[in-house]
Design a protein around this motif. Structure first.
Motif, PDB file in Angstrom:
ATOM      1  N   UNK A   1       0.829  -1.199   0.000  1.00 41.03           N
ATOM      2  CA  UNK A   1       0.000   0.000   0.000  1.00 41.03           C
ATOM      3  C   UNK A   1       0.859   1.242   0.000  1.00 41.03           C
ATOM      4  N   UNK A   2       1.933   1.244   0.807  1.00 41.96           N
ATOM      5  CA  UNK A   2       2.821   2.396   0.860  1.00 41.96           C
ATOM      6  C   UNK A   2       3.560   2.557  -0.448  1.00 41.96           C
ATOM      7  N   UNK A   3       4.030   1.432  -1.017  1.00 47.54           N
ATOM      8  CA  UNK A   3       4.799   1.498  -2.256  1.00 47.54           C
ATOM      9  C   UNK A   3       3.948   1.971  -3.417  1.00 47.54           C
ATOM     10  N   UNK A   4       2.638   1.689  -3.363  1.00 51.37           N
ATOM     11  CA  UNK A   4       1.776   2.058  -4.471  1.00 51.37           C
ATOM     12  C   UNK A   4       1.241   3.469  -4.379  1.00 51.37           C
ATOM     13  N   UNK A   5       1.499   4.168  -3.267  1.00 52.31           N
ATOM     14  CA  UNK A   5       0.954   5.513  -3.071  1.00 52.31           C
ATOM     15  C   UNK A   5       1.832   6.556  -3.732  1.00 52.31           C
ATOM     16  N   UNK A   6       1.913   6.505  -5.060  1.00 56.02           N
ATOM     17  CA  UNK A   6       2.725   7.442  -5.818  1.00 56.02           C
ATOM     18  C   UNK A   6       1.831   8.419  -6.565  1.00 56.02           C
ATOM     19  N   UNK A   7       2.429   9.498  -7.044  1.00 51.08           N
ATOM     20  CA  UNK A   7       1.726  10.382  -7.962  1.00 51.08           C
ATOM     21  C   UNK A   7       1.584   9.637  -9.288  1.00 51.08           C
ATOM     22  N   UNK A   8       0.355   9.517  -9.801  1.00 50.89           N
ATOM     23  CA  UNK A   8       0.106   8.752 -11.018  1.00 50.89           C
ATOM     24  C   UNK A   8      -0.815   9.533 -11.953  1.00 50.89           C
ATOM     25  N   UNK A   9      -0.934   9.019 -13.178  1.00 49.00           N
ATOM     26  CA  UNK A   9      -1.886   9.549 -14.148  1.00 49.00           C
ATOM     27  C   UNK A   9      -2.989   8.521 -14.350  1.00 49.00           C
ATOM     28  N   UNK A  10      -4.224   8.969 -14.320  1.00 48.43           N
ATOM     29  CA  UNK A  10      -5.382   8.099 -14.481  1.00 48.43           C
ATOM     30  C   UNK A  10      -6.202   8.540 -15.697  1.00 48.43           C
ATOM     31  N   UNK A  11      -6.464   7.654 -16.673  1.00 44.64           N
ATOM     32  CA  UNK A  11      -5.983   6.277 -16.767  1.00 44.64           C
ATOM     33  C   UNK A  11      -4.534   6.244 -17.219  1.00 44.64           C
ATOM     34  N   UNK A  12      -3.930   5.064 -17.114  1.00 46.25           N
ATOM     35  CA  UNK A  12      -2.526   4.928 -17.488  1.00 46.25           C
ATOM     36  C   UNK A  12      -2.338   4.666 -18.982  1.00 46.25           C
ATOM     37  N   UNK A  13      -3.447   4.469 -19.710  1.00 46.33           N
ATOM     38  CA  UNK A  13      -3.382   4.259 -21.162  1.00 46.33           C
ATOM     39  C   UNK A  13      -4.545   4.971 -21.829  1.00 46.33           C
TER      40      UNK A  13
ATOM     41  N   UNK B   1       8.373   8.484 -12.041  1.00 51.94           N
ATOM     42  CA  UNK B   1       7.615   9.548 -12.694  1.00 51.94           C
ATOM     43  C   UNK B   1       6.312   8.980 -13.239  1.00 51.94           C
ATOM     44  N   UNK B   2       5.223   9.739 -13.170  1.00 52.20           N
ATOM     45  CA  UNK B   2       3.962   9.274 -13.766  1.00 52.20           C
ATOM     46  C   UNK B   2       4.128   9.067 -15.260  1.00 52.20           C
TER      47      UNK B   2
ATOM     48  N   UNK C   1       3.789   4.596 -27.807  1.00 50.87           N
ATOM     49  CA  UNK C   1       4.792   5.350 -27.050  1.00 50.87           C
ATOM     50  C   UNK C   1       4.331   5.555 -25.611  1.00 50.87           C
ATOM     51  N   UNK C   2       5.268   5.536 -24.669  1.00 51.62           N
ATOM     52  CA  UNK C   2       4.978   5.833 -23.268  1.00 51.62           C
ATOM     53  C   UNK C   2       5.496   7.235 -22.959  1.00 51.62           C
ATOM     54  N   UNK C   3       4.602   8.110 -22.529  1.00 50.26           N
ATOM     55  CA  UNK C   3       4.969   9.492 -22.229  1.00 50.26           C
ATOM     56  C   UNK C   3       5.209   9.649 -20.734  1.00 50.26           C
ATOM     57  N   UNK C   4       6.275  10.359 -20.380  1.00 46.66           N
ATOM     58  CA  UNK C   4       6.654  10.553 -18.983  1.00 46.66           C
ATOM     59  C   UNK C   4       6.356  11.985 -18.550  1.00 46.66           C
ATOM     60  N   UNK C   5       5.626  12.104 -17.447  1.00 47.14           N
ATOM     61  CA  UNK C   5       5.288  13.404 -16.861  1.00 47.14           C
ATOM     62  C   UNK C   5       5.993  13.495 -15.499  1.00 47.14           C
ATOM     63  N   UNK C   6       7.047  14.238 -15.406  1.00 48.83           N
ATOM     64  CA  UNK C   6       7.743  14.381 -14.120  1.00 48.83           C
ATOM     65  C   UNK C   6       6.930  15.287 -13.201  1.00 48.83           C
ATOM     66  N   UNK C   7       6.967  14.975 -11.893  1.00 43.75           N
ATOM     67  CA  UNK C   7       6.162  15.744 -10.939  1.00 43.75           C
ATOM     68  C   UNK C   7       6.952  16.010  -9.662  1.00 43.75           C
TER      69      UNK C   7
ATOM     70  N   UNK D   1      10.370   3.737 -13.899  1.00 42.77           N
ATOM     71  CA  UNK D   1       9.190   3.036 -13.377  1.00 42.77           C
ATOM     72  C   UNK D   1       9.470   2.110 -12.195  1.00 42.77           C
ATOM     73  N   UNK D   2      10.671   1.540 -12.117  1.00 39.53           N
ATOM     74  CA  UNK D   2      10.981   0.612 -11.030  1.00 39.53           C
ATOM     75  C   UNK D   2      11.725   1.282  -9.873  1.00 39.53           C
TER      76      UNK D   2
END
Length: 203
Positions: free
Chosen positions: A18-30, A147-148, A119-125, A141-142
């Protein structure tokens, strides 16, 4: 004692994902490549003793048209890099514009997505807390602070608004079907008339 240690280890193991997954993300991821779409920048608070008061999102090249959804208590600054939108910064007022421990906030965006399927786009935050700490979500990603990212998919053939698949007989004109039915009916009538005439002769 052993049972207590085992239970403590189990609880810790459950808490880690749960802690590891609590990152800044983009929804949806695709999202489909090309055209307009909505993306939500999801920002969770990972601290127990501080609140998030600022979010700074850096966009990759290729986003010329971007609009944002108003969020109560949050001021928004859009910075351009040439003709592209290069950065969007949300700054909270410290009252309603704040992400407390245990909370998260979605910041909505409407944007024209580049037409580059696969393509995978990276949004730094950058996430700033009222304690002065800045968490840099700019890694791979790992990594511990990834970065989202959002992946661009090909256009969906069966998505909403897409034309329905054509039947195999769609190419045949309607009048041919009507003519075939009429000929069939005439054939039945002729057969019935012949049968009747035969019975009369026999009689």
């Amino acid at each position: 004692m052993k049972k207590t240690i085992a239970m403590t280890a189990s609880v810790a193991a459950l808490a880690l994902p749960a802690t590891a997954g609590a990152h800044v993300t983009l929804q949806p991821s695709e999202v489909p490549a090309g055209g307009f779409t909505r993306l939500d920048v999801r920002v969770p608070n990972e601290r127990d003793n501080a609140a998030t008061t600022k979010v700074d999102l850096q966009l990759p090249p290729g986003f010329e048209s971007v609009s944002y959804e108003p969020a109560p208590g949050w001021g928004v600054k859009v910075t351009r890099r040439g003709k592209d939108v290069g950065r969007i910064t949300w700054t909270g007022d410290g009252r309603t514009g704040i992400i407390e421990p245990g909370e998260f906030q979605d910041f909505g965006l409407s944007l024209a997505v580049p037409d580059r399927p696969g393509e995978a786009l990276t949004f730094k935050a950058l996430q700033t807390y009222d304690s002065g700490e800045v968490v840099r979500w700019i890694g791979a990603p790992d990594s511990d602070e990834p970065a989202p990212q959002v992946r661009l998919a090909g256009a969906e053939a069966s998505g909403p608004g897409a034309p329905a698949p054509a039947d195999e007989d769609d190419g045949a004109p309607v009048w041919l079907a009507v003519a075939a039915l009429a000929l069939g009916a005439l054939g039945l009538l002729a057969g019935a008339a012949g049968l009747l005439a035969g019975r009369r002769r026999a009689a």
